[in-house]
Design a protein around this motif. Structure first.
Motif, PDB file in Angstrom:
ATOM      1  N   CYS A  31       3.580   8.244 -11.623  1.00 27.76           N
ATOM      2  CA  CYS A  31       4.744   7.823 -12.126  1.00 27.76           C
ATOM      3  C   CYS A  31       5.976   7.399 -11.161  1.00 27.76           C
ATOM      4  CB  CYS A  31       5.387   8.608 -13.595  1.00 27.76           C
ATOM      5  SG  CYS A  31       6.408   7.762 -14.608  1.00 27.76           S
ATOM      6  N   ASP A  32       5.561   7.008 -10.077  1.00 24.34           N
ATOM      7  CA  ASP A  32       6.610   6.841  -8.974  1.00 24.34           C
ATOM      8  C   ASP A  32       7.503   5.609  -9.527  1.00 24.34           C
ATOM      9  OD1 ASP A  32       4.898   4.590  -8.508  1.00 24.34           O
ATOM     10  OD2 ASP A  32       4.579   5.074  -6.621  1.00 24.34           O
ATOM     11  N   LEU A  33       8.424   5.094  -8.782  1.00 23.54           N
ATOM     12  CA  LEU A  33       9.379   3.695  -9.339  1.00 23.54           C
ATOM     13  C   LEU A  33       8.613   2.713  -9.558  1.00 23.54           C
ATOM     14  CD1 LEU A  33      12.339   3.411 -10.056  1.00 23.54           C
ATOM     15  CD2 LEU A  33      12.711   2.682  -7.754  1.00 23.54           C
ATOM     16  N   ASP A  34       7.726   2.589  -8.517  1.00 22.37           N
ATOM     17  CA  ASP A  34       6.750   1.250  -8.579  1.00 22.37           C
ATOM     18  C   ASP A  34       6.211   1.066  -9.881  1.00 22.37           C
ATOM     19  OD1 ASP A  34       5.905  -1.345  -7.679  1.00 22.37           O
ATOM     20  OD2 ASP A  34       4.078  -0.259  -6.523  1.00 22.37           O
ATOM     21  N   SER A  35       5.338   2.350 -10.338  1.00 26.01           N
ATOM     22  CA  SER A  35       4.409   2.180 -11.569  1.00 26.01           C
ATOM     23  C   SER A  35       5.532   2.237 -12.816  1.00 26.01           C
ATOM     24  CB  SER A  35       3.941   3.639 -11.571  1.00 26.01           C
ATOM     25  OG  SER A  35       2.495   3.696 -11.174  1.00 26.01           O
ATOM     26  N   VAL A 109      -0.998  -1.369 -14.180  1.00 26.92           N
ATOM     27  CA  VAL A 109      -0.215  -1.871 -13.137  1.00 26.92           C
ATOM     28  C   VAL A 109      -0.268  -0.738 -11.927  1.00 26.92           C
ATOM     29  CG1 VAL A 109       1.196  -3.686 -14.304  1.00 26.92           C
ATOM     30  CG2 VAL A 109       1.854  -1.111 -14.332  1.00 26.92           C
ATOM     31  N   ASP A 110      -0.213  -0.953 -10.922  1.00 30.43           N
ATOM     32  CA  ASP A 110      -0.036   0.006  -9.535  1.00 30.43           C
ATOM     33  C   ASP A 110      -1.352   0.943  -9.261  1.00 30.43           C
ATOM     34  OD1 ASP A 110       1.363   0.739  -7.445  1.00 30.43           O
ATOM     35  OD2 ASP A 110       2.346   2.429  -8.519  1.00 30.43           O
ATOM     36  N   HIS A 111      -2.307   0.764 -10.427  1.00 32.35           N
ATOM     37  CA  HIS A 111      -3.715   1.452 -10.101  1.00 32.35           C
ATOM     38  C   HIS A 111      -4.687   0.581 -10.653  1.00 32.35           C
ATOM     39  CE1 HIS A 111      -2.949   2.678 -14.164  1.00 32.35           C
ATOM     40  NE2 HIS A 111      -3.651   3.385 -14.264  1.00 32.35           N
ATOM     41  N   ASP A 130      -2.499  -4.910  -9.032  1.00 31.44           N
ATOM     42  CA  ASP A 130      -2.441  -3.572  -8.080  1.00 31.44           C
ATOM     43  C   ASP A 130      -2.257  -4.169  -6.738  1.00 31.44           C
ATOM     44  OD1 ASP A 130      -2.275  -1.073  -7.330  1.00 31.44           O
ATOM     45  OD2 ASP A 130      -4.504  -0.762  -7.655  1.00 31.44           O
ATOM     46  N   HIS A 131      -1.667  -3.157  -5.923  1.00 33.88           N
ATOM     47  CA  HIS A 131      -1.689  -3.491  -4.480  1.00 33.88           C
ATOM     48  C   HIS A 131      -2.438  -2.282  -3.685  1.00 33.88           C
ATOM     49  CE1 HIS A 131       1.809  -0.594  -3.554  1.00 33.88           C
ATOM     50  NE2 HIS A 131       1.491  -0.303  -4.662  1.00 33.88           N
ATOM     51  N   ARG A 132      -3.409  -1.946  -4.174  1.00 35.86           N
ATOM     52  CA  ARG A 132      -4.262  -1.075  -3.577  1.00 35.86           C
ATOM     53  C   ARG A 132      -5.607  -1.759  -3.479  1.00 35.86           C
ATOM     54  NH1 ARG A 132      -2.353   4.282  -5.342  1.00 35.86           N
ATOM     55  NH2 ARG A 132      -0.668   3.662  -6.643  1.00 35.86           N
ATOM     56  N   PRO A 133      -6.306  -1.244  -2.344  1.00 34.80           N
ATOM     57  CA  PRO A 133      -7.642  -1.794  -2.462  1.00 34.80           C
ATOM     58  C   PRO A 133      -8.429  -1.404  -3.657  1.00 34.80           C
ATOM     59  CG  PRO A 133      -7.334  -0.161  -0.655  1.00 34.80           C
ATOM     60  CD  PRO A 133      -6.079   0.011  -1.537  1.00 34.80           C
ATOM     61  N   LEU A 182      12.792  -0.316  -1.936  1.00 32.74           N
ATOM     62  CA  LEU A 182      12.239   1.272  -1.809  1.00 32.74           C
ATOM     63  C   LEU A 182      10.816   1.207  -1.385  1.00 32.74           C
ATOM     64  CD1 LEU A 182      12.987   4.219  -1.972  1.00 32.74           C
ATOM     65  CD2 LEU A 182      11.900   4.252  -3.950  1.00 32.74           C
ATOM     66  N   ASP A 183       9.930   0.740  -1.810  1.00 30.89           N
ATOM     67  CA  ASP A 183       8.429   0.696  -1.420  1.00 30.89           C
ATOM     68  C   ASP A 183       8.112   0.022  -0.061  1.00 30.89           C
ATOM     69  OD1 ASP A 183       7.470   2.044  -3.630  1.00 30.89           O
ATOM     70  OD2 ASP A 183       6.594   0.230  -4.417  1.00 30.89           O
ATOM     71  N   CYS A 184       8.946  -0.825   0.300  1.00 33.07           N
ATOM     72  CA  CYS A 184       8.914  -1.810   1.625  1.00 33.07           C
ATOM     73  C   CYS A 184       9.847  -0.940   2.655  1.00 33.07           C
ATOM     74  CB  CYS A 184       9.155  -3.103   1.438  1.00 33.07           C
ATOM     75  SG  CYS A 184       7.997  -3.728   0.383  1.00 33.07           S
ATOM     76  N   LEU A 433       3.493  10.415  -2.788  1.00 30.48           N
ATOM     77  CA  LEU A 433       2.102  10.249  -2.291  1.00 30.48           C
ATOM     78  C   LEU A 433       2.024   8.953  -1.531  1.00 30.48           C
ATOM     79  CD1 LEU A 433      -0.504  11.647  -2.824  1.00 30.48           C
ATOM     80  CD2 LEU A 433      -0.869   9.969  -4.688  1.00 30.48           C
ATOM     81  N   ASP A 434       2.919   7.768  -1.859  1.00 32.40           N
ATOM     82  CA  ASP A 434       2.639   6.692  -1.467  1.00 32.40           C
ATOM     83  C   ASP A 434       3.107   6.335  -0.138  1.00 32.40           C
ATOM     84  OD1 ASP A 434       1.119   5.169  -3.281  1.00 32.40           O
ATOM     85  OD2 ASP A 434       2.895   4.045  -4.159  1.00 32.40           O
ATOM     86  N   GLU A 435       4.157   7.238   0.252  1.00 31.45           N
ATOM     87  CA  GLU A 435       5.340   7.070   1.328  1.00 31.45           C
ATOM     88  C   GLU A 435       4.355   6.546   2.695  1.00 31.45           C
ATOM     89  OE1 GLU A 435       8.689   7.731  -0.604  1.00 31.45           O
ATOM     90  OE2 GLU A 435       7.773   6.531   0.983  1.00 31.45           O
TER      91      GLU A 435
END
Ligand SMILES: [Mn+2]
Length: 487
Positions: A31-35, A109-111, A130-133, A182-184, A433-435
Motif C-alpha cells: 500500500c505504498d503511494l504508487d499502489s 495494479v502495481d503487482h 504493473d511495472h515489475r517483471p 516520488l517513484d522516479c 520496499l521499492d526504494e
C-alpha cells in the motif's frame, strides 16, 4: 473525486443486497503511494468510461489501522484533497465472499501475482497493470499491461491519456504527477529509477496542467513525509521499519526511527509503550537505532537497548559495545529508565544493516539463550513466565504467509540468506520496499517458496535508500541534495 469515492463506499456496503457486480481495482499489500494512487485513479477512470452496471471500487490493500504507517500516503492524499474516510481498505470489503457470490471482478495494479491467501481470486482478474517483471501465468481472459518503468502511475497515466484524457482534472493529474516524481526519485537519472516513458508522461501531464506543483517541491515534501513519524504513536513508530531476529525462545527486534534520542525519550508514556510493545509481540529485547541529522545536515546515529530482562539487556549491550566489525564507538548517554540503555554511536557509517549481523551473531552464539535460562532458573516470577510463554508462541514460523500482524508476516528469504540467520523475518510490506531496486519486486509474500527470485531480490530499507541518497550527494546531484537536506 470525492463523490466518486463516496459512491464506492456505498456500493461496497450494499453490494450483496443489491446484487450489483463490483469491479475492484486492487494495489499491492505494501500500500505504498504508487499502489494507492494507481488503484484510486484507475478505478475513477474505469467508472467513467465503462459499463455503468458495474461499480468500480479502488481498494487499498491494507487494513485501515495500518494505513497511518504509510506516512507519505496519508500526507499526500490529504494534501491533494482525497479524504481518507472515503477510501475502502482491505478489511472493509470481503473480496472472498463477493467472489463466492459471483459478484466480483478484479484489476490488479502495481503487482501481477496475488499473494497466497488470495490465489483463489485469480480466476476473476480481468486486467493487470504493473511495472515489475511478470510472474503470472498467461491467461487469455486477462488483459496485461506490464512495462518496466519507474512507476505504475506512469502506465495508468498512459492508459488515461490514450483512452479518455478528458477525465483528467488538476486533482487527478496531480495525484499521478506526485506519485511518478516520488517513484522516479525526482526524475534523477543517477537514482536509476526513471525511464524514458516516465519522463514522457510526466512532461505531458505538466504541459496539460501548467499549474501542477513543481516537481522538486513535491518530491521534497513527499520524501519528508515518508520519514516523518511525528504523527505516529510509539507503537506505530517502532513498527514502521522493524526487523526481527529469532533464535529458540528469544526474539530480538531492531527498529530504525528517524528522530533523535532526546525526542524519542521525551515521548509521552514512552516507557509504558515500550513495555507493552515488547510484551504484545513477544520481543525479549528491543534495539532502536535513532537516525537524525545535525544542523549541518550530517546524519548521526544513537542506539537504545531496552529489555526488562537485565541479563539479556547486558548481553546485547556488551555485544554492541565490543563489536569490532563494525566498531560502533558507543558512548553511554543518560537514560531516565533503568531498563533502557542509551548510547551515542560514534561510527555514523554503521547503519542498521551493518549492526544487525552483530546481533545475529550474538543470538546464534547461544549466549542470550543461556542468559535467559539462567534468569529463569533464578526466579519463578509469574510475569516473566507469562512473558516467556508469549515469546515461544510468536517465535514460531508456522504463521500463514502474509497474514497476521505486520511483524509476524512472511519471511524475507533474501535477507535471511544474506544474514545466514534462521528465523530472520522482515515485513514483506515494508513501505520502503521499492526504494532501492532497479526493478521493483513483487511483494515478498507473493513469491512461492523455491521461486528463483527468492534469493535474487535486492535488499531494501529506508536506510539503504538513505545511504544511496548520501552517496549521490557526494556526486553533487540536485535530487539527492533535496532528499538529504530534508531527512
Ligand atoms: Mn510501484
Amino acid at each position: 473525486m470525492e463523490r466518486f469515492l463516496q459512491g464506492c463506499r456505498a456500493a461496497v456496503q450494499h453490494a450483496e443486497k443489491t446484487n450489483r457486480q463490483l469491479h475492484v481495482v486492487l494495489g499491492n499489500e505494501s500500500c505504498d503511494l504508487d499502489s494507492a494512487v494507481s488503484s484510486i485513479v484507475l478505478a475513477y477512470y474505469l467508472a467513467q468510461t465503462s459499463d455503468a452496471r458495474l461499480a468500480f471500487v479502488p481498494v487499498l490493500n491494507t487494513p485501515r489501522s495500518e494505513f497511518p504507517l504509510r506516512t507519505e500516503c496519508t500526507f499526500f492524499l490529504k494534501e491533494r484533497g482525497v479524504p481518507e474516510e472515503y477510501l475502502v481498505f482491505r478489511d472493509e470489503i470481503d473480496l472472498h465472499a463477493l467472489h463466492r457470490a459471483g459478484l466480483l471482478s478484479l484489476s490488479l495494479v502495481d503487482h501481477n501475482v496475488l499473494p497466497s491467501g488470495d490465489v483463489i481470486l485469480e480466476e476473476v482478474v480481468t486486467e493487470v497493470i504493473d511495472h515489475r517483471p511478470l510472474e503470472r501465468r498467461c491467461n487469455p481472459k486477462c488483459c496485461v499491461t506490464a512495462e518496466l518503468v519507474g512507476s505504475c502511475a506512469t502506465l495508468v497515466t498512459e492508459k488515461i491519456l490514450m483512452g479518455a484524457s478528458q477525465i483528467l482534472d488538476t486533482q487527478v493529474a496531480s495525484l499521478l504527477h506526485g506519485t511518478i516524481v516520488l517513484d522516479c526519485v525526482n526524475m534523477a537519472p543517477e537514482a536509476g529509477k526513471v525511464t524514458p516513458k516516465d519522463s514522457k508522461y510526466i512532461t505531458l501531464l505538466e504541459s496539460r496542467f501548467p499549474d501542477l506543483p513543481e516537481r522538486s517541491a513535491t518530491f521534497e515534501l513527499l520524501q519528508k513525509a515518508k520519514f516523518d513519524v511525528s504523527g505516529l504513536t510509539t507503537e506505530q513508530m517502532l513498527r514502521k521499519d522493524l526487523k526481527v531476529l529469532s533464535e529458540e525462545d528469544i526474539n530480538l527486534a531492531m527498529s530504525a526511527i528517524y528522530v533523535n534520542l532526546e525526542a524519542f525519550l521525551q515521548r509521552k508514556d514512552l516507557h509504558r509503550d515500550l513495555s507493552t510493545f515488547c510484551q504484545r509481540h513477544g520481543y525479549n529485547v528491543l534495539v532502536t537505532m535513532m537516525i537524525a541529522f545535525s544542523e549541518r545536515h550530517e546524519p548521526f546515529r544513537q542506539l537504545a537497548v531496552y529489555s526488562r530482562d537485565e541479563r539479556l539487556r547486558k548481553s546485547v549491550c556488551g555485544a554492541l559495545e565490543c563489536s569490532e566489525n563494525p566498531e560502533l564507538q558507543l558512548s553511554p548517554l543518560p537514560s531516565p529508565y533503568c531498563d533502557l540503555q542509551a548510547y551515542n554511536q560514534g561510527n555514523t557509517f554503521a547503519s542498521r544493516k551493518k549492526v544487525l549481523p552483530v546481533l545475529k551473531h550474538l543470538l546464534s552464539s547461544g549466549e542470550l539463550v543461556s542468559a535467559m535460562q539462567l534468569g529463569g532458573a533464578e526466579s519463578s516470577n509469574p510475569r516473566k513466565e507469562a512473558h516467556r510463554s508469549c515469546c515461544s508462541r510468536t517465535a514460531g514460523d508456522q504463521l500463514p504467509e502474509g497474514y497476521g500482524p505486520l511483524e509476524e508476516a512472511g519471511r524475507d528469504l533474501t535477507e535471511e540468506a544474506e544474514l545466514g540467520c534462521q528465523g530472520y523475518r522482515k515485513q514483506p510490506d515494508d513501505p520502503l520496499l521499492d526504494e532501492e531496486t532497479p526493478l521493483p519486486p513483487t511483494p515478498m509474500n507473493s513469491l512461492v517458496e523455491g521461486c528463483p527470485l527468492d534469493r535474487g531480490l535486492p535488499k531494501l530499507t529506508a536506510e539503504a535508500f538513505l545511504e544511496k541518497l548520501n552517496q549521490i550527494t557526494v556526486t553533487g546531484s540536485d535530487a539527492s541534495r533535496t532528499g538529504d537536506g530534508e531527512l
